[in-house]
Design a protein around this motif. Structure first.
Motif, PDB file in Angstrom:
ATOM      1  N   ALA A 131       6.716   8.296   7.028  1.00 45.23           N
ATOM      2  CA  ALA A 131       7.296   7.573   6.399  1.00 45.23           C
ATOM      3  C   ALA A 131       6.355   6.838   4.658  1.00 45.23           C
ATOM      4  CB  ALA A 131       7.599   6.158   6.880  1.00 45.23           C
ATOM      5  N   ARG A 132       5.031   7.099   4.771  1.00 49.00           N
ATOM      6  CA  ARG A 132       4.990   6.734   3.693  1.00 49.00           C
ATOM      7  C   ARG A 132       4.747   7.553   2.618  1.00 49.00           C
ATOM      8  NH1 ARG A 132       1.490   1.593   3.409  1.00 49.00           N
ATOM      9  NH2 ARG A 132       0.973   2.356   1.007  1.00 49.00           N
ATOM     10  N   ALA A 133       4.087   9.001   2.597  1.00 47.49           N
ATOM     11  CA  ALA A 133       4.762   9.666   1.915  1.00 47.49           C
ATOM     12  C   ALA A 133       6.473   9.733   1.370  1.00 47.49           C
ATOM     13  CB  ALA A 133       4.514  11.131   2.361  1.00 47.49           C
ATOM     14  N   ALA A 134       7.047   9.609   2.156  1.00 49.09           N
ATOM     15  CA  ALA A 134       8.603   9.847   2.168  1.00 49.09           C
ATOM     16  C   ALA A 134       8.963   9.020   1.006  1.00 49.09           C
ATOM     17  CB  ALA A 134       9.496   9.522   2.919  1.00 49.09           C
ATOM     18  N   ALA A 135       8.665   7.750   0.683  1.00 51.58           N
ATOM     19  CA  ALA A 135       8.371   6.630   0.136  1.00 51.58           C
ATOM     20  C   ALA A 135       7.719   6.805  -1.131  1.00 51.58           C
ATOM     21  CB  ALA A 135       8.190   5.773   0.682  1.00 51.58           C
ATOM     22  N   GLY A 136       7.543   7.572  -1.171  1.00 48.42           N
ATOM     23  CA  GLY A 136       6.321   7.377  -2.921  1.00 48.42           C
ATOM     24  C   GLY A 136       4.994   6.910  -2.816  1.00 48.42           C
ATOM     25  N   GLN A 137       4.924   6.301  -1.567  1.00 50.08           N
ATOM     26  CA  GLN A 137       4.073   5.549  -1.371  1.00 50.08           C
ATOM     27  C   GLN A 137       2.043   5.914  -1.303  1.00 50.08           C
ATOM     28  OE1 GLN A 137       5.063   3.520   2.211  1.00 50.08           O
ATOM     29  NE2 GLN A 137       5.040   1.231   1.151  1.00 50.08           N
ATOM     30  N   THR A 138       1.057   5.671  -0.906  1.00 51.74           N
ATOM     31  CA  THR A 138      -0.051   6.135  -1.764  1.00 51.74           C
ATOM     32  C   THR A 138      -0.449   6.578   0.441  1.00 51.74           C
ATOM     33  OG1 THR A 138      -0.970   4.052  -1.216  1.00 51.74           O
ATOM     34  CG2 THR A 138      -1.121   5.351  -3.099  1.00 51.74           C
ATOM     35  N   PRO A 139      -1.475   6.720   0.625  1.00 49.07           N
ATOM     36  CA  PRO A 139      -1.549   7.515   2.152  1.00 49.07           C
ATOM     37  C   PRO A 139      -1.865   5.312   2.525  1.00 49.07           C
ATOM     38  CG  PRO A 139      -2.869   8.595   0.893  1.00 49.07           C
ATOM     39  CD  PRO A 139      -1.943   7.953  -0.307  1.00 49.07           C
ATOM     40  N   VAL A 140      -2.369   4.760   1.616  1.00 51.06           N
ATOM     41  CA  VAL A 140      -3.039   3.486   2.600  1.00 51.06           C
ATOM     42  C   VAL A 140      -2.470   2.788   1.550  1.00 51.06           C
ATOM     43  CG1 VAL A 140      -4.701   4.241   4.261  1.00 51.06           C
ATOM     44  CG2 VAL A 140      -5.381   3.327   2.301  1.00 51.06           C
ATOM     45  N   PRO A 141      -2.336   0.935   1.654  1.00 54.79           N
ATOM     46  CA  PRO A 141      -2.307   0.078   0.636  1.00 54.79           C
ATOM     47  C   PRO A 141      -3.428  -0.311   0.160  1.00 54.79           C
ATOM     48  CG  PRO A 141      -2.398  -1.238   3.455  1.00 54.79           C
ATOM     49  CD  PRO A 141      -2.664   0.875   3.258  1.00 54.79           C
TER      50      PRO A 141
ATOM     51  N   LEU B 265       3.237  -4.387   9.294  1.00 56.46           N
ATOM     52  CA  LEU B 265       3.128  -4.649   7.945  1.00 56.46           C
ATOM     53  C   LEU B 265       2.650  -4.263   6.976  1.00 56.46           C
ATOM     54  CD1 LEU B 265       3.510  -8.320   8.544  1.00 56.46           C
ATOM     55  CD2 LEU B 265       5.330  -7.064   8.426  1.00 56.46           C
ATOM     56  N   ARG B 266       1.044  -3.891   7.563  1.00 58.80           N
ATOM     57  CA  ARG B 266       0.231  -3.036   6.756  1.00 58.80           C
ATOM     58  C   ARG B 266       0.871  -2.045   5.748  1.00 58.80           C
ATOM     59  NH1 ARG B 266      -5.864  -4.219   6.092  1.00 58.80           N
ATOM     60  NH2 ARG B 266      -5.828  -6.184   5.585  1.00 58.80           N
ATOM     61  N   ALA B 267       0.684  -1.059   7.152  1.00 62.33           N
ATOM     62  CA  ALA B 267       1.659   0.018   6.775  1.00 62.33           C
ATOM     63  C   ALA B 267       2.555   0.353   6.012  1.00 62.33           C
ATOM     64  CB  ALA B 267       1.952   1.053   8.111  1.00 62.33           C
ATOM     65  N   LEU B 268       3.897  -0.947   5.754  1.00 58.03           N
ATOM     66  CA  LEU B 268       4.495  -0.596   5.042  1.00 58.03           C
ATOM     67  C   LEU B 268       4.817  -0.632   3.566  1.00 58.03           C
ATOM     68  CD1 LEU B 268       6.832  -2.877   7.566  1.00 58.03           C
ATOM     69  CD2 LEU B 268       7.834  -0.414   7.101  1.00 58.03           C
ATOM     70  N   ALA B 269       3.714  -1.793   3.244  1.00 58.65           N
ATOM     71  CA  ALA B 269       3.238  -3.129   2.162  1.00 58.65           C
ATOM     72  C   ALA B 269       2.977  -1.432   1.697  1.00 58.65           C
ATOM     73  CB  ALA B 269       1.808  -3.527   2.051  1.00 58.65           C
ATOM     74  N   ASP B 270       2.719  -1.931  -0.141  1.00 53.77           N
ATOM     75  CA  ASP B 270       1.857  -1.019  -1.725  1.00 53.77           C
ATOM     76  C   ASP B 270       1.355  -2.123  -1.437  1.00 53.77           C
ATOM     77  OD1 ASP B 270       4.841   0.392  -1.329  1.00 53.77           O
ATOM     78  OD2 ASP B 270       5.342  -0.588  -3.107  1.00 53.77           O
ATOM     79  N   VAL B 271       0.612  -3.005  -1.124  1.00 56.04           N
ATOM     80  CA  VAL B 271      -0.734  -3.906  -1.320  1.00 56.04           C
ATOM     81  C   VAL B 271      -0.566  -4.594  -0.474  1.00 56.04           C
ATOM     82  CG1 VAL B 271       0.435  -4.652  -3.736  1.00 56.04           C
ATOM     83  CG2 VAL B 271      -2.483  -5.008  -3.446  1.00 56.04           C
ATOM     84  N   ILE B 272      -1.944  -5.154  -0.411  1.00 58.68           N
ATOM     85  CA  ILE B 272      -2.638  -6.242   0.481  1.00 58.68           C
ATOM     86  C   ILE B 272      -3.188  -7.079  -0.700  1.00 58.68           C
ATOM     87  CG2 ILE B 272      -3.300  -7.489   2.571  1.00 58.68           C
ATOM     88  CD1 ILE B 272      -3.126  -4.511   3.602  1.00 58.68           C
ATOM     89  N   VAL B 273      -2.156  -8.084  -0.650  1.00 59.81           N
ATOM     90  CA  VAL B 273      -2.783  -9.229  -1.749  1.00 59.81           C
ATOM     91  C   VAL B 273      -4.228 -10.636  -0.166  1.00 59.81           C
ATOM     92  CG1 VAL B 273      -3.060 -11.039  -3.875  1.00 59.81           C
ATOM     93  CG2 VAL B 273      -0.791  -8.804  -3.339  1.00 59.81           C
ATOM     94  N   VAL B 274      -4.825 -10.691  -1.128  1.00 59.33           N
ATOM     95  CA  VAL B 274      -5.561 -11.510  -0.467  1.00 59.33           C
ATOM     96  C   VAL B 274      -6.792 -12.101  -1.621  1.00 59.33           C
ATOM     97  CG1 VAL B 274      -7.727  -9.614   0.825  1.00 59.33           C
ATOM     98  CG2 VAL B 274      -7.440 -12.043   1.745  1.00 59.33           C
ATOM     99  N   GLY B 275      -7.382 -13.620  -0.990  1.00 59.23           N
ATOM    100  CA  GLY B 275      -8.086 -14.163  -1.096  1.00 59.23           C
ATOM    101  C   GLY B 275      -9.835 -13.820  -1.433  1.00 59.23           C
ATOM    102  N   ALA B 276     -10.649 -14.378  -2.170  1.00 59.59           N
ATOM    103  CA  ALA B 276     -11.580 -13.787  -1.928  1.00 59.59           C
ATOM    104  C   ALA B 276     -12.080 -14.406  -0.803  1.00 59.59           C
ATOM    105  CB  ALA B 276     -12.021 -14.635  -3.151  1.00 59.59           C
ATOM    106  N   GLU B 277     -12.213 -15.435  -0.119  1.00 63.45           N
ATOM    107  CA  GLU B 277     -12.901 -16.607   0.548  1.00 63.45           C
ATOM    108  C   GLU B 277     -12.238 -15.936   1.481  1.00 63.45           C
ATOM    109  OE1 GLU B 277     -15.072 -18.633   2.530  1.00 63.45           O
ATOM    110  OE2 GLU B 277     -15.216 -18.630   0.556  1.00 63.45           O
ATOM    111  N   THR B 278     -11.234 -15.685   1.948  1.00 63.36           N
ATOM    112  CA  THR B 278     -10.836 -14.279   3.280  1.00 63.36           C
ATOM    113  C   THR B 278     -11.521 -13.689   3.525  1.00 63.36           C
ATOM    114  OG1 THR B 278      -8.285 -15.371   3.827  1.00 63.36           O
ATOM    115  CG2 THR B 278      -8.568 -13.727   4.786  1.00 63.36           C
ATOM    116  N   VAL B 279     -11.664 -12.430   2.559  1.00 60.71           N
ATOM    117  CA  VAL B 279     -12.170 -11.179   2.176  1.00 60.71           C
ATOM    118  C   VAL B 279     -13.344 -11.254   2.786  1.00 60.71           C
ATOM    119  CG1 VAL B 279     -13.388  -9.409   0.962  1.00 60.71           C
ATOM    120  CG2 VAL B 279     -11.231  -9.911   0.802  1.00 60.71           C
ATOM    121  N   ARG B 280     -14.399 -12.544   2.549  1.00 58.85           N
ATOM    122  CA  ARG B 280     -15.897 -12.720   2.896  1.00 58.85           C
ATOM    123  C   ARG B 280     -15.451 -13.377   4.819  1.00 58.85           C
ATOM    124  NH1 ARG B 280     -16.298 -14.750  -2.533  1.00 58.85           N
ATOM    125  NH2 ARG B 280     -15.469 -16.402  -1.854  1.00 58.85           N
TER     126      ARG B 280
END
Length: 270
Positions: free
Chosen positions: A118-128, A87-102
């Protein structure tokens, strides 16, 4: 892994080749990453400006706990982590709360060779990109998440955020995105702001308070829920917190997979 419920006709994801019949009679086996990516593909964008699609990925024990002793790892599994990574590899961005980050010790995304083409073909950055939702900006900006990501980490906050904390985030290399009029982040504005940056395949991993806010604002399009065959008791949070919605939001089951007693469901807004 077995498919217990077929992907709903008309959705973007198709049954992976070799996965066996949709009635679940296929022999158990570990699915490859390409098969998982096909099963969890984002919907094909409509012509013109693509509409953002926000999915959540969460895990819950049988008795409703989203965590054990503050972390999700104890109720997870190897299969759950394969889907988590896909799921991470398919996403453009991963949205997460600050408490979860900690709590979870978030780190920057890493390049995965299996998905690079696949990410390059979809025009995505190398990582989300990682987008941290925070009102206070009370984060440790010396951590690798901010100092050494391949793609700059985003910090979503409100217009009234403390200027010194905004400056600290920007000094560390983060991109601060204003997505609210006051101190906090407004979910609708957050989705719009991310889409404005070109991020239309959105993934959130919570935590429960953030997911509750997204549900209440009716911006969640899809929930990927792992039901872990574990019991924890105690007072752990559910996958979503905060005030109740006035009317329960009904989602439709799109697909259901199983491995070692873990159920992996995908639910979409009708």
């Amino acid at each position: 892994m077995r498919r217990l419920f077929p992907v709903t006709e008309g959705t973007a994801a198709q049954a992976p080749a070799g996965a066996g019949p949709a009635d679940g009679a296929a022999a158990d086996r570990e699915w490859g990453l390409a098969e998982l990516a096909a099963a969890y593909a984002y919907p094909e964008p409509a012509p013109g400006a693509p509409r953002p699609w926000l999915r959540a990925n969460m895990v819950s024990s049988l008795d409703g706990a989203a965590q054990h002793e503050g972390r999700s790892q104890p109720i997870s599994s190897a299969a759950d982590m394969r889907i988590f990574g896909t799921l991470r590899a398919l996403a453009d961005v991963i949205v997460v709360g600050a408490e979860t980050v900690r709590q979870e010790g978030y780190r920057p995304g890493r390049v995965r060779a299996e998905f690079a083409g696949a990410r390059a073909a979809a025009g995505q950055t190398p990582v989300p990109a990682i987008a941290v939702v925070t009102a206070s900006l009370e984060l440790d900006f010396t951590l690798p998440l901010f100092t050494s990501p391949l793609v700059p980490t985003l910090v979503l906050t409100g217009a009234s955020a403390a200027p010194d904390r905004v400056a600290a985030a920007e000094k560390a290399g983060a991109q601060v995105v204003i997505a609210g009029e006051g101190m906090g982040v407004e979910p609708v504005r957050a989705v719009q702001a991310l889409a404005g940056l070109g991020h239309t395949r959105l993934l959130t991993e919570g935590g429960p308070r953030l997911l509750g806010q997204l549900i209440a604002a009716e911006v969640l399009d899809e929930l990927c829920l792992t039901v872990s065959p574990t019991l924890t008791a105690g007072g752990a949070q559910r996958i979503a917190g905060g005030p109740s919605v006035a009317v329960p939001h009904r989602f439709a089951l799109a697909s259901l997979l199983e491995e070692d007693g873990f159920l992996f469901g995908r639910y979409r807004r009708p």
